[in-house]
Design an enzyme around this catalytic site. Structure first.
Site, mmCIF file in Angstrom:
data_model
loop_
_atom_site.group_PDB
_atom_site.id
_atom_site.type_symbol
_atom_site.label_atom_id
_atom_site.label_comp_id
_atom_site.label_asym_id
_atom_site.label_seq_id
_atom_site.Cartn_x
_atom_site.Cartn_y
_atom_site.Cartn_z
ATOM 1 N N CYS A 53 -6.567 14.120 9.754
ATOM 2 C CA CYS A 53 -7.054 12.759 9.536
ATOM 3 C C CYS A 53 -8.519 12.661 9.940
ATOM 4 O O CYS A 53 -9.060 13.530 10.631
ATOM 5 C CB CYS A 53 -6.214 11.757 10.326
ATOM 6 S SG CYS A 53 -6.173 12.073 12.105
ATOM 7 N N HIS A 64 -9.623 20.100 14.991
ATOM 8 C CA HIS A 64 -9.275 21.406 14.425
ATOM 9 C C HIS A 64 -10.521 22.258 14.200
ATOM 10 O O HIS A 64 -10.532 23.461 14.526
ATOM 11 C CB HIS A 64 -8.524 21.205 13.110
ATOM 12 C CG HIS A 64 -8.387 22.453 12.292
ATOM 13 N ND1 HIS A 64 -7.414 23.406 12.524
ATOM 14 C CD2 HIS A 64 -9.126 22.924 11.226
ATOM 15 C CE1 HIS A 64 -7.536 24.390 11.653
ATOM 16 N NE2 HIS A 64 -8.569 24.128 10.854
ATOM 17 N N HIS A 70 -13.932 26.431 12.470
ATOM 18 C CA HIS A 70 -13.971 26.329 11.009
ATOM 19 C C HIS A 70 -14.975 25.232 10.656
ATOM 20 O O HIS A 70 -14.745 24.055 10.936
ATOM 21 C CB HIS A 70 -12.585 25.997 10.449
ATOM 22 C CG HIS A 70 -11.601 27.103 10.633
ATOM 23 N ND1 HIS A 70 -10.258 26.999 10.272
ATOM 24 C CD2 HIS A 70 -11.745 28.359 11.140
ATOM 25 C CE1 HIS A 70 -9.636 28.129 10.546
ATOM 26 N NE2 HIS A 70 -10.513 28.970 11.081
ATOM 27 N N CYS A 154 -6.500 -25.029 -2.672
ATOM 28 C CA CYS A 154 -6.231 -24.286 -3.903
ATOM 29 C C CYS A 154 -7.480 -24.198 -4.769
ATOM 30 O O CYS A 154 -7.650 -23.234 -5.522
ATOM 31 C CB CYS A 154 -5.086 -24.925 -4.681
ATOM 32 S SG CYS A 154 -5.370 -26.658 -5.125
ATOM 33 N N HIS A 643 -3.462 -29.556 -8.835
ATOM 34 C CA HIS A 643 -3.371 -28.217 -8.252
ATOM 35 C C HIS A 643 -4.119 -27.228 -9.138
ATOM 36 O O HIS A 643 -4.060 -27.305 -10.370
ATOM 37 C CB HIS A 643 -1.905 -27.800 -8.122
ATOM 38 C CG HIS A 643 -1.708 -26.449 -7.500
ATOM 39 N ND1 HIS A 643 -2.098 -26.153 -6.204
ATOM 40 C CD2 HIS A 643 -1.177 -25.301 -7.998
ATOM 41 C CE1 HIS A 643 -1.798 -24.892 -5.934
ATOM 42 N NE2 HIS A 643 -1.247 -24.354 -7.011
#
Length: 914
Positions: A53, A64, A70, A154, A643
């Site tokens: 990750c 890693h 690496h 809305c 609405h």
């Protein structure tokens, strides 16, 4: 940039990796913590299958790499390579270019040293829009996120969903996030960017809560405070005005910039000079005189065939991800007005016969000062046809007497004028604008939504013709009635202008009896099938009604400057410049003095192929005139309550969806066609633009080794990916007028530019023109000197003023007090405090002075003025000049007798010539 010292020596450690392997790993999880993508990193060391990750989680890929030594890793979402040993991004092409660079020592010596931070070749992918998202079938489609209703909100949710499904705007906020910078409160652009990122995220929630944006818009406009229902069109105007204000940037003088770059350029090919398009300062447009002041990029990175290329140009179908984790950069630190402008019109006094006028396109008159439309008479409703003057647009420029219009394809010829008249520059600048340098601004909002209308009015007595160019951001169209349609269709069939007043007279002021009759008629009409009453109203009918010729007579007579009196006239209007996205507002609400009502007539609108060619002026240079529907906002209810919902087409799968607050539902296109549209968003359609993008993809996939790489504006590249007509390359967004990088932009220059290989740059440059070509970035030393000089000037002026004003305050009885206009003083104060980059013009006391009958000037009663000492006036006047000089001189007269032992204080206002 091209120095061999920049080459990564660890590229040889890469094992054999195929595209299929990387795609397979991208569907996996982190081998240490099990988290899924996006932005997993795969180790590229020979025989190492590790996938970890990134910084978004526990960053096991870095752990890693440090433990195993690496060095090289690849992002499985963006396919970009990172070297931990070199601490920079690397490119596979460098292995091919190494022998060439090694044999060209002369080039290496001439190349400039790299900047203090690594500059990235930005992965913006262009792929076929027809490609499916089969590689992400396990993910939900993006952009289908609802919005929670915050209490009668809305109107806001529907507007935001409609804007969110406008690919050019959404792609800008997703892919050009580094350009979203502002120091203006409430930073609405940041709230909108966050909202768009949440809506279009791959791991989107079912709905979001737009609290931050709602709070910001209430700070901008008190009208939206509280929980009352509001008009969605007013919200759209207010939102886009504020976004423009926060994101606007001054337009750099293109001519000077081109000359500055050309003087240093090694390529002086005359053919390219001829291919260049007119620059952006040749746009012909001006401010609207509207009195209404306020009014997809979705990322898909995995499946590109250019997985190992340096340049992946994203497509409008949204297959490029937004760059939140562009590279693992541990070294680089991220430290460090369209103002209310004066009206600038294009007026012309032209003698022309009516016979000649009939051969010209119908164009209209500038609106009256209180009119909100360039082509309609004022109406007592809440709608406005044109944008507010608070949003200036591309200014008017003239070169050798010819007005030029920018076009999308390269062309440098002046605009073709109508044979019967010639546009001339009008001298209508205010006094302040004459004295102060005019500053021009643009933003992503103006680039996408702004168009311009050419209005023309003719006096029927003296045949004088005046023209005005006005900017619009939306068109508010009337809905014609049955009688109006008959007049319009009759005019079309007879090929003559429509009868004046076609759509205005039907909505004239009504008495009580007329109101009752009209109310009953509308109720009956709403309950009766439309076929019973006559033909269906189409959007083309509304456009024809808007652009129809109007007679100016009666109470609406034309004030002719030549006749010096009111005259009958005729006015026309045509579109001079088409916007990339056309916003159309249907005027469904009528607000009279005593009542309001809603027009429920169904207006048929096309989903594809809306052609505006019949409404274009001859001078219009837009090559693409057809539009496809993106979204439509609908209102259900009455004028007092109701609405809002929105129907939007998803740019990824092409399906239509209904957005009803937090609920999103797929619908058939017939549902959209039968909807009662209120606000519609149309986008220019062009098959040629899609083919052009595919050609660039092919060029990028060739990965030809080249000695030079070119920098291009990230913002323009976003236009190329999403616009039908992107226009000339505009590298002025990251360059100053001298051809360098402004010092304040250098620390985030990698957010402003994209690196292109030479073959891609040459293709784009030859196709679109513009520029200038940039293959070396440097901080402009001239701008640096100017900034230091400006800071010194400000410091000296403010320190001197404070010193003189302190001495003035210490005087108990000054002999003379000078008056200065507070309006000018506030401009000067904003300049010396660094709030305004432009110094004020000459001192302007005309607002606080009035002339006596004897010709002397005195202080106007109730004037907005400040009191300063004579020394302060002398100092400011020596710097800026101006006037008139107004001094209140206090003198003690001789005693007139024993009864006046203390004398008489006489105060008079004196005026001296400057």
């Amino acid at each position: 940039m091209g120095d061999s010292r920049d080459l990564c020596p660890h590229l040889d450690s890469i094992g054999e990796v195929t595209k299929e392997d990387l795609l397979l790993k991208s569907k996996g999880t982190c081998q240490s913590c099990g988290v899924t993508g996006p932005n997993l990193w795969a180790c590229l060391q020979v025989a190492c299958p590790y996938v970890g990750c990134g910084e978004s989680f526990a960053d096991h890929s870095t752990i890693h790499a440090q433990a195993k030594k690496h060095n090289l890793t690849v992002n499985l979402t963006t396919f970009r390579l990172w070297c931990y040993a070199c601490e920079k991004e690397v490119f596979l092409e460098q292995r091919l270019a190494a022998p060439l660079l090694g044999s060209s020592s002369k080039f290496s010596e001439q190349d400039s040293p790299p900047p203090s931070h690594p500059l990235k070749a930005v992965p913006i992918a262009v792929a076929d829009e027809g490609e499916s998202e089969s590689e992400d079938d396990d993910l939900k489609p993006r952009g289908l996120t609802g919005m929670k209703n915050l209490g009668n909100s809305c109107y806001m949710n529907a507007a935001l969903q409609a804007l969110s499904n406008c690919p050019p705007l959404t792609q800008f906020f997703l892919e050009c996030g580094g350009l979203v910078r502002t120091d203006k409160k409430p930073a609405l652009c940041k709230s909108y960017q966050k909202l768009v990122s949440e809506v279009w995220h791959k791991k989107r929630p079912s709905y979001v809560v737009p609290t931050s944006l709602s709070h910001g818009i209430k700070l901008v406009n008190p009208m939206f405070r509280g929980y009352a229902q509001q008009d969605t069109q007013e919200f759209l105007r207010c939102l886009m005005d504020q976004l423009h204000e926060e994101l606007k940037e001054p337009v750099v003088a293109t001519v000077a910039l081109t000359e500055a770059r050309d003087s240093d350029s090694s390529d002086t090919d005359e053919k390219r000079e001829g291919d260049r398009s007119p620059s952006e300062d040749e746009f012909l447009s001006c401010d609207s005189s509207s009195d209404r002041g306020e009014g997809d990029g979705q990322g898909r990175g995995g499946g590109s065939s250019q997985a190992e290329t340096e340049l992946l140009i994203p497509d409008e179908a949204g297959r490029a991800i937004s760059e939140k984790e562009r590279m693992k950069d541990r070294k680089f630190s991220w430290g460090q007005q369209r103002t209310n402008s004066e009206q600038v019109d294009e007026d012309a006094d032209v003698d022309t016969a009516m016979a000649a006028l009939d051969d010209q396109p119908a164009e209209a008159q500038p609106p009256s000062p209180r009119s909100s439309s360039p082509c309609r008479t004022p109406e007592p409703d809440n709608d406005a046809h044109l944008r507010s003057s608070s949003r200036p647009c591309s200014p008017v420029h003239h070169h050798e007497g010819h007005a030029k219009l920018s076009s999308s394809p390269p062309r440098a010829s002046p605009v073709r004028m109508a044979p019967s008249y010639v546009l001339k520059k009008a001298q209508v600048l205010s006094a302040g604008s004459r004295r102060r340098k005019e500053q021009r601004y643009r933003s992503v909002i103006s680039d996408i939504f702004d168009g311009s209308i050419l209005s023309l009015v003719q006096c029927l007595t003296c045949d004088r013709v005046s023209t005005t160019v006005e900017t619009f951001q939306d068109l508010s169209l009337p809905i014609p009635g049955k009688e109006d349609l008959a007049k319009l269709h009759s005019a079309i069939y007879q090929n003559v202008p429509a009868k004046p007043g076609a759509c205005g007279d039907s909505y004239a002021a009504q008495g009580w009896l007329a109101f009752i009759v009209e109310y009953i008629r509308r109720f009956v009409v709403s309950c009766t099938p439309s076929w019973f009453w006559g033909p269906v109203v189409t959007l083309e009918d509304c456009l024809a009604a808007f652009f129809a010729a109007d007679e100016l007579k009666g109470d609406n007579m034309y004030s002719c400057e030549r006749c010096k009196k009111l005259r009958n006239g005729v006015k026309y209007c045509k579109v001079l410049r088409l916007p990339e996205i056309l916003c159309i507002h249907l005027k469904r609400f009528r607000h009279e003095v005593m009542y309001s009502f809603k027009i429920n007539s169904h207006v048929s609108f096309p989903l594809e192929g809306l052609d505006l060619r019949p409404f274009l002026a001859k001078e219009c240079t837009s090559q693409i005139t057809t539009y496809d529907l993106l979204s439509v906002i609908c209102h259900h209810g009455t004028a007092g309550s109701g609405h809002y919902i929105a129907y939007c087409q998803n740019v990824i799968n092409g399906q239509w969806y209904e957005f009803d607050d937090q609920y999103v539902t797929e619908v058939h296109e017939t549902v959209v066609q039968n909807a009662e549209g209120y606000v519609l968003f149309y986008r220019k359609s062009s098959e040629e633009a899609m083919r052009e993008r595919q050609q660039v993809v092919s060029l990028a996939a060739m990965r030809e080794p080249s000695l030079l790489r070119f920098y291009v504006s990230r913002e323009w590249l976003n236009k190329f990916n999403t616009f039908a007509e992107p226009g000339p390359i505009t590298n002025q967004t990251f360059l100053c007028s001298h051809g360098g990088i402004p010092p304040h932009k250098y620390h985030y220059i990698d957010d402003l530019v994209v690196i292109l290989p030479q073959n891609v740059w040459e293709h784009l440059y030859n196709r679109f023109g513009g520029g200038p070509a940039v293959n070396h970035l440097y901080v402009c030393s001239i701008c640096q000197v100017e900034i230091e000089a400006l800071a010194k000037r400000r410091r000296i002026e403010i320190d001197t003023f404070i010193k003189l004003n302190k001495a003035f305050q210490a005087e108990e009885s000054p002999g003379v007090i000078y008056c200065i206009s507070m309006q000018w003083f506030r401009e000067w104060e904003a300049f010396v405090k660094g709030k305004d980059n432009e110094p004020p013009g000459p001192i302007d006391n005309s607002r606080i002075a009035q002339v006596k009958g004897s010709g002397h000037v005195q202080l106007k009663q109730g004037a907005d003025y400040g009191q300063i000492s004579e020394e302060t006036w002398t100092y400011l006047n020596s710097l800026y000049g101006g006037g008139p000089e107004i001094a209140i001189r206090q003198s003690v007269a001789q005693p007139l007798g024993p009864e006046n032992l203390h004398g008489e204080q006489k105060i008079e206002a004196e005026t001296r010539a400057v």
